[in-house]
Write an enzyme that holds these catalytic residues in place. Structure first.
Site, PDB file in Angstrom:
ATOM      1  N   ARG A  74       0.950  -0.969   0.053  1.00 35.26           N
ATOM      2  CA  ARG A  74       0.027  -0.068   0.030  1.00 35.26           C
ATOM      3  C   ARG A  74       0.946   1.235  -0.005  1.00 35.26           C
ATOM      4  O   ARG A  74       1.720   1.456   0.748  1.00 35.26           O
ATOM      5  CB  ARG A  74      -0.668  -0.177   1.398  1.00 35.26           C
ATOM      6  CG  ARG A  74      -2.173   0.990   1.083  1.00 35.26           C
ATOM      7  CD  ARG A  74      -3.037   0.567   2.592  1.00 35.26           C
ATOM      8  NE  ARG A  74      -2.303   1.090   3.636  1.00 35.26           N
ATOM      9  CZ  ARG A  74      -3.093   1.476   4.759  1.00 35.26           C
ATOM     10  NH1 ARG A  74      -4.411   1.407   4.721  1.00 35.26           N
ATOM     11  NH2 ARG A  74      -2.366   1.795   5.695  1.00 35.26           N
ATOM     12  N   THR A  97      -0.509   7.610  -1.136  1.00 35.96           N
ATOM     13  CA  THR A  97      -1.972   7.622  -1.844  1.00 35.96           C
ATOM     14  C   THR A  97      -2.807   6.400  -1.007  1.00 35.96           C
ATOM     15  O   THR A  97      -3.992   6.455  -1.143  1.00 35.96           O
ATOM     16  CB  THR A  97      -2.033   7.330  -3.140  1.00 35.96           C
ATOM     17  OG1 THR A  97      -1.487   6.072  -3.360  1.00 35.96           O
ATOM     18  CG2 THR A  97      -0.734   8.111  -4.090  1.00 35.96           C
ATOM     19  N   ASP A 148       0.572  -2.424  12.333  1.00 34.80           N
ATOM     20  CA  ASP A 148       1.044  -2.871  11.030  1.00 34.80           C
ATOM     21  C   ASP A 148       1.465  -4.252  11.120  1.00 34.80           C
ATOM     22  O   ASP A 148       2.453  -4.666  11.733  1.00 34.80           O
ATOM     23  CB  ASP A 148       2.334  -2.180  10.564  1.00 34.80           C
ATOM     24  CG  ASP A 148       2.619  -2.690   9.376  1.00 34.80           C
ATOM     25  OD1 ASP A 148       2.740  -3.610   8.947  1.00 34.80           O
ATOM     26  OD2 ASP A 148       2.734  -1.524   8.501  1.00 34.80           O
ATOM     27  N   ASP A 185       4.676  -5.733   9.778  1.00 42.10           N
ATOM     28  CA  ASP A 185       5.858  -5.615  10.656  1.00 42.10           C
ATOM     29  C   ASP A 185       5.773  -6.368  11.890  1.00 42.10           C
ATOM     30  O   ASP A 185       6.894  -6.818  12.361  1.00 42.10           O
ATOM     31  CB  ASP A 185       5.805  -4.000  10.967  1.00 42.10           C
ATOM     32  CG  ASP A 185       6.202  -3.153   9.939  1.00 42.10           C
ATOM     33  OD1 ASP A 185       6.498  -3.660   8.721  1.00 42.10           O
ATOM     34  OD2 ASP A 185       6.211  -1.851  10.307  1.00 42.10           O
TER      35      ASP A 185
HETATM   36  C1  PRP Z   1      -1.241  -4.039   4.672  1.00 37.89           C
HETATM   37  C2  PRP Z   1      -2.317  -5.155   4.749  1.00 37.89           C
HETATM   38  C3  PRP Z   1      -2.948  -5.273   3.857  1.00 37.89           C
HETATM   39  C4  PRP Z   1      -3.236  -3.722   3.638  1.00 37.89           C
HETATM   40  C5  PRP Z   1      -4.309  -3.141   3.898  1.00 37.89           C
HETATM   41  O1  PRP Z   1      -0.175  -4.687   4.055  1.00 37.89           O
HETATM   42  O2  PRP Z   1      -1.370  -6.388   5.030  1.00 37.89           O
HETATM   43  O3  PRP Z   1      -2.359  -5.964   2.584  1.00 37.89           O
HETATM   44  O4  PRP Z   1      -2.184  -3.152   4.189  1.00 37.89           O
HETATM   45  O5  PRP Z   1      -4.476  -2.055   3.531  1.00 37.89           O
HETATM   46  P1  PRP Z   1      -5.933  -1.542   2.763  1.00 37.89           P
HETATM   47  O6  PRP Z   1      -7.075  -2.296   2.871  1.00 37.89           O
HETATM   48  O7  PRP Z   1      -5.980   0.027   2.818  1.00 37.89           O
HETATM   49  O8  PRP Z   1      -5.301  -1.755   1.084  1.00 37.89           O
HETATM   50  P2  PRP Z   1       0.946  -3.457   3.505  1.00 37.89           P
HETATM   51  O9  PRP Z   1       0.800  -2.770   2.345  1.00 37.89           O
HETATM   52  O10 PRP Z   1       1.399  -2.679   4.799  1.00 37.89           O
HETATM   53  O11 PRP Z   1       2.226  -4.439   3.109  1.00 37.89           O
HETATM   54  P3  PRP Z   1       2.689  -5.611   4.010  1.00 37.89           P
HETATM   55  O12 PRP Z   1       1.975  -6.725   3.952  1.00 37.89           O
HETATM   56  O13 PRP Z   1       3.941  -5.895   2.910  1.00 37.89           O
HETATM   57  O14 PRP Z   1       3.289  -4.954   5.270  1.00 37.89           O
HETATM   58  N1  URA Z   2      -2.282  -2.383   7.417  1.00 33.90           N
HETATM   59  C1  URA Z   2      -1.944  -2.728   8.613  1.00 33.90           C
HETATM   60  O1  URA Z   2      -0.867  -3.577   8.648  1.00 33.90           O
HETATM   61  N2  URA Z   2      -2.464  -2.350   9.639  1.00 33.90           N
HETATM   62  C2  URA Z   2      -3.670  -1.413   9.329  1.00 33.90           C
HETATM   63  O2  URA Z   2      -4.200  -0.722  10.619  1.00 33.90           O
HETATM   64  C3  URA Z   2      -3.853  -0.693   8.218  1.00 33.90           C
HETATM   65  C4  URA Z   2      -3.309  -1.523   7.173  1.00 33.90           C
END
Ligand code: PRP
Ligand code: URA
Length: 208
Positions: A103, A107, A199, A202
């Site tokens: 994400r 944006t 997160d 993380d």
């Molecule tokens: C996080 C989560 C989802 C997304 C949710 O991933 O695991 O995939 O954000 O957000 P949204 O509903 O607003 O799209 P992230 O982009 O942080 O990537 P990661 O899993 O690599 O940490």
């Molecule tokens: N992605 C995450 O990992 N946590 C949130 O709360 C939103 C997006």
């Protein structure tokens, strides 16, 4: 809103432990594994069965086995990976596809960077896994991608969802059933779920 919130006491208890800022990566991963297993048990409750002849050490009998479409699990990278082992413990023969999305922090729109799916897509029911359903952009994009590649039956399995994300997936993909362990209150100004658990990626992988 069309969403199934899994209110089993064990699931609720474990989600609370995961939310705590005191919970480190090792326990966080283990709890996610355990919750996935409990959710997967409920999600697969309606799988169709068929009769099968079996010879026990004593007699012949007619037993049951899972029939119908084969299953595919599709984690959204990275955090969705944390829900794969729990599902494979339940369904060891499922194929695992991967969709890489992150994400954009400005944006909040999903950016695709990887896609590898089983070849027999049309013959499978897919369960997309991602612990967090925030704006719904990532889940929606992953489901769109799966459909473009030929998937016809898709379910979405998340740990924590915001109402905003549920609405977006409902609107874009009304055919997709959503299962969550917790439906939270809202998003903050950075698109994080409140109260949420921070997160997820993380916390699973111990990075920042
Ligand atoms: C996080 C989560 C989802 C997304 C949710 O991933 O695991 O995939 O954000 O957000 P949204 O509903 O607003 O799209 P992230 O982009 O942080 O990537 P990661 O899993 O690599 O940490
Ligand atoms: N992605 C995450 O990992 N946590 C949130 O709360 C939103 C997006």
């Amino acid at each position: 809103m069309n969403v199934n919130v899994m209110t089993h006491p064990l699931i609720q208890h474990k989600v609370t432990l995961m939310r705590s800022v005191e919970t480190g990566s090792k326990d966080f991963r283990q709890l996610l594994d355990e919750i996935t297993l409990l959710m997967g048990y409920e999600i697969t409750r309606d799988l169709p069965l068929e009769d099968v002849d079996v010879q026990t050490p004593l007699v012949k009998m007619v037993g049951k086995r899972i029939a119908g479409k084969k299953l595919g699990i599709v984690p959204i990278l990275r955090a969705g990976l944390g829900m794969v082992h729990g599902m494979l413990d339940l369904i060891p023969t499922a194929k695992v596809g991967h969709i890489g999305l992150y994400r954009d922090p400005e944006t909040l729109k999903p950016v695709e960077y990887y896609c590898k799916l089983p070849s027999d897509i049309a013959e499978r029911t897919f369960i997309v896994t991602d612990p967090m359903l925030a704006t719904g952009g990532s889940a929606s994009a992953a489901i769109t991608l799966l459909k473009e590649k030929g998937a016809k039956h898709i379910q979405l399995m998340c740990l924590v969802a915001a109402p905003e994300g549920v609405e977006v997936v409902n609107k874009n993909h009304p055919d997709v059933t959503i299962f969550v362990a917790a439906l939270d209150e809202c998003l903050n100004e950075h698109g994080y779920i409140l109260p949420g658990l921070g997160d997820a990626g993380d916390r699973i992988f111990g990075t920042k």
